[in-house]
Design a protein around this motif. Structure first.
Motif, mmCIF file in Angstrom:
data_model
loop_
_atom_site.group_PDB
_atom_site.id
_atom_site.type_symbol
_atom_site.label_atom_id
_atom_site.label_comp_id
_atom_site.label_asym_id
_atom_site.label_seq_id
_atom_site.Cartn_x
_atom_site.Cartn_y
_atom_site.Cartn_z
ATOM 1 N N VAL A 169 0.822 -1.208 0.000
ATOM 2 C CA VAL A 169 0.000 0.000 0.000
ATOM 3 C C VAL A 169 0.863 1.269 0.000
ATOM 4 O O VAL A 169 0.503 2.293 -0.566
ATOM 5 C CB VAL A 169 -0.935 -0.009 1.235
ATOM 6 C CG1 VAL A 169 -1.714 1.280 1.350
ATOM 7 C CG2 VAL A 169 -1.874 -1.209 1.169
ATOM 8 N N GLY A 170 2.031 1.170 0.623
ATOM 9 C CA GLY A 170 2.915 2.333 0.723
ATOM 10 C C GLY A 170 3.396 2.847 -0.622
ATOM 11 O O GLY A 170 3.840 3.986 -0.728
ATOM 12 N N HIS A 171 3.306 2.012 -1.650
ATOM 13 C CA HIS A 171 3.816 2.440 -2.951
ATOM 14 C C HIS A 171 2.711 2.630 -3.980
ATOM 15 O O HIS A 171 2.970 2.649 -5.194
ATOM 16 C CB HIS A 171 4.936 1.492 -3.402
ATOM 17 C CG HIS A 171 5.988 1.393 -2.343
ATOM 18 N ND1 HIS A 171 6.874 2.424 -2.095
ATOM 19 C CD2 HIS A 171 6.193 0.461 -1.383
ATOM 20 C CE1 HIS A 171 7.620 2.097 -1.048
ATOM 21 N NE2 HIS A 171 7.223 0.927 -0.598
ATOM 22 N N ILE A 172 1.484 2.814 -3.480
ATOM 23 C CA ILE A 172 0.415 3.347 -4.331
ATOM 24 C C ILE A 172 0.807 4.785 -4.673
ATOM 25 O O ILE A 172 1.251 5.542 -3.807
ATOM 26 C CB ILE A 172 -0.932 3.346 -3.568
ATOM 27 C CG1 ILE A 172 -1.437 1.924 -3.382
ATOM 28 C CG2 ILE A 172 -1.969 4.208 -4.282
ATOM 29 C CD1 ILE A 172 -2.708 1.841 -2.567
ATOM 30 N N PRO A 180 10.233 12.073 -4.120
ATOM 31 C CA PRO A 180 10.936 10.789 -4.225
ATOM 32 C C PRO A 180 10.649 9.883 -3.025
ATOM 33 O O PRO A 180 10.525 10.356 -1.899
ATOM 34 C CB PRO A 180 12.410 11.175 -4.276
ATOM 35 C CG PRO A 180 12.489 12.575 -3.812
ATOM 36 C CD PRO A 180 11.156 13.209 -4.013
ATOM 37 N N CYS A 181 10.538 8.583 -3.314
ATOM 38 C CA CYS A 181 10.249 7.579 -2.291
ATOM 39 C C CYS A 181 11.500 6.716 -2.110
ATOM 40 O O CYS A 181 12.249 6.530 -3.067
ATOM 41 C CB CYS A 181 9.074 6.721 -2.782
ATOM 42 S SG CYS A 181 8.612 5.390 -1.654
ATOM 43 N N PRO A 182 11.730 6.176 -0.902
ATOM 44 C CA PRO A 182 12.903 5.300 -0.720
ATOM 45 C C PRO A 182 12.935 4.112 -1.687
ATOM 46 O O PRO A 182 14.001 3.538 -1.935
ATOM 47 C CB PRO A 182 12.741 4.797 0.726
ATOM 48 C CG PRO A 182 11.935 5.852 1.409
ATOM 49 C CD PRO A 182 11.004 6.405 0.361
ATOM 50 N N CYS A 183 11.788 3.745 -2.290
ATOM 51 C CA CYS A 183 11.761 2.604 -3.214
ATOM 52 C C CYS A 183 12.349 2.968 -4.574
ATOM 53 O O CYS A 183 12.545 2.102 -5.417
ATOM 54 C CB CYS A 183 10.336 2.089 -3.388
ATOM 55 S SG CYS A 183 9.311 3.135 -4.441
ATOM 56 N N GLY A 184 12.615 4.248 -4.802
ATOM 57 C CA GLY A 184 13.186 4.674 -6.073
ATOM 58 C C GLY A 184 12.174 5.317 -7.006
ATOM 59 O O GLY A 184 12.544 5.943 -7.997
ATOM 60 N N GLY A 187 6.268 9.914 -5.809
ATOM 61 C CA GLY A 187 4.851 10.156 -5.567
ATOM 62 C C GLY A 187 4.111 9.058 -4.832
ATOM 63 O O GLY A 187 2.879 9.053 -4.782
ATOM 64 N N CYS A 188 4.869 8.098 -4.238
ATOM 65 C CA CYS A 188 4.221 7.018 -3.476
ATOM 66 C C CYS A 188 3.614 7.573 -2.188
ATOM 67 O O CYS A 188 4.072 8.586 -1.644
ATOM 68 C CB CYS A 188 5.230 5.954 -3.077
ATOM 69 S SG CYS A 188 6.089 5.171 -4.436
ATOM 70 N N LEU A 189 2.623 6.844 -1.654
ATOM 71 C CA LEU A 189 2.035 7.218 -0.368
ATOM 72 C C LEU A 189 3.110 7.333 0.706
ATOM 73 O O LEU A 189 3.076 8.245 1.536
ATOM 74 C CB LEU A 189 0.979 6.165 0.027
ATOM 75 C CG LEU A 189 0.291 6.368 1.382
ATOM 76 C CD1 LEU A 189 -0.446 7.704 1.429
ATOM 77 C CD2 LEU A 189 -0.660 5.217 1.670
HETATM 78 ZN ZN LIG Z 1 7.621 3.915 -3.157
#
Ligand SMILES: [Zn+2]
Length: 318
Positions: A169-172, A180-184, A187-189
């Protein structure tokens, strides 16, 4: 006359591996905690040292188990393949954890059956078995902490997806091309609603609020930001309102996709409490498609969720 053996109440050992602490707990099938130990994860020492310490601690606890032990449930940070018990990917919060054969190592060290999943899935299962989701067959559990994790219970079982990686859900995406999100990705949650993101967004906003009490707070934490919002601080209020907005945007997709009866919010950010959740509910209620479709509530197991959720993996497999 034949002797009838007394039913032996078995317990499960739960291990919750987080970036900061690792929690060990014995739990009965009805969710009672029988002993709990917390050790610092010391992630910077690397995956190999961490695995060795976990095996050592588990073996020590098993020597003094309060009852026969049915198995070990492990909830770990990172992406876990529950079929193999291997960590497929862990970010810099757990250096050297990618590729770790958690199940194999613990099974070799203890001789017990070991069930491994990511910490958010374990927490979702724990809430459904022992917490705020008791008796609910379709629920989504979202933890807002250092990162944002999610676990989906569908028809009473964890929804795993093709590779066991469902429920992220965190990467919706809540803001296409956004922060930027730590996943790369962007705009992720998680880039908006994690405790880490809340602190970052507060620092970015503070120059526009010369009178905010948050300018004096060091170290700045999500808890401090929400406390400031509760006290009427305009910067804190803005960040709380924005966080509720982004969370609601993410939840709208969750509701439309999964039609859950209940969405549980946990983790440190959930401690902002009902005023925060009321804003989330208000957004969802104003969006016709999601209005009234899912109840939003807080997790019940709190910090113990990892410790209690992980043994639920053993019970679910029984
Ligand atoms: Zn993410």
């Amino acid at each position: 006359m034949a002797q009838v053996a007394p039913a032996t109440a078995k317990v499960a050992l739960g291990i919750d591996i987080g970036g900061t602490n690792t929690v060990f707990a014995f739990v009965t099938p009805d969710g009672r905690l029988l002993g709990r130990t917390v050790i610092p994860t010391r992630a910077q020492e690397g995956g190999e040292r961490l695995m060795a310490r976990i095996c050592q601690q588990a073996a020590a606890m098993l020597r003094e188990a309060p009852a026969p032990v049915a198995g070990i449930g492990v909830g770990s940070a990172g992406q876990i393949d529950p079929r193999t018990g291997v960590c497929v990917f862990a970010n810099d919060n757990l250096p050297g954890w990618t590729g770790m054969d958690i199940r194999g190592r613990l099974a070799a060290a203890t001789g017990l059956p070991v069930y491994v999943d990511n910490d958010a899935n374990a927490a979702a299962l724990g809430e459904q078995r022992f917490g705020a989701g008791r008796g609910v067959a379709n629920l989504v559990c979202i933890t807002l902490g250092t990162g944002v994790g999610g676990g989906i219970i569908s028809r009473g079982r964890l929804l795993t997806g093709h590779r066991g990686l469902a429920g992220e859900v965190g990467h919706i995406i809540v803001q296409a091309g956004g922060d930027p999100c730590p996943c790369g990705l962007r705009g992720c949650l998680e880039a908006y609603a994690s405790a880490t993101a809340i602190v970052r967004r507060t620092r970015e906003a503070l120059p526009a609020y010369p009178d905010s009490r948050l300018r004096q707070v060091e170290p700045l934490t999500a808890r401090e930001v929400f406390a400031a919002a509760a006290a009427g601080d305009p910067c804190g209020e803005r960040i709380l309102a924005e966080t509720a907005w982004y969370l609601a945007v993410g939840l709208a997709s969750v509701i439309n996709l999964l039609d859950p009866e209940l969405i549980l919010i946990g983790g440190g950010v959930a401690q902002a409490g009902e005023p925060f959740l009321d804003r989330v509910r208000a957004h969802l209620d104003s969006w016709a498609v999601t209005r009234g479709r899912a109840r939003i509530a807080r997790c019940a197991l709190g910090e113990a969720a990892g410790g209690v959720g992980a043994p639920a993996l053993v019970l679910a497999a029984a």
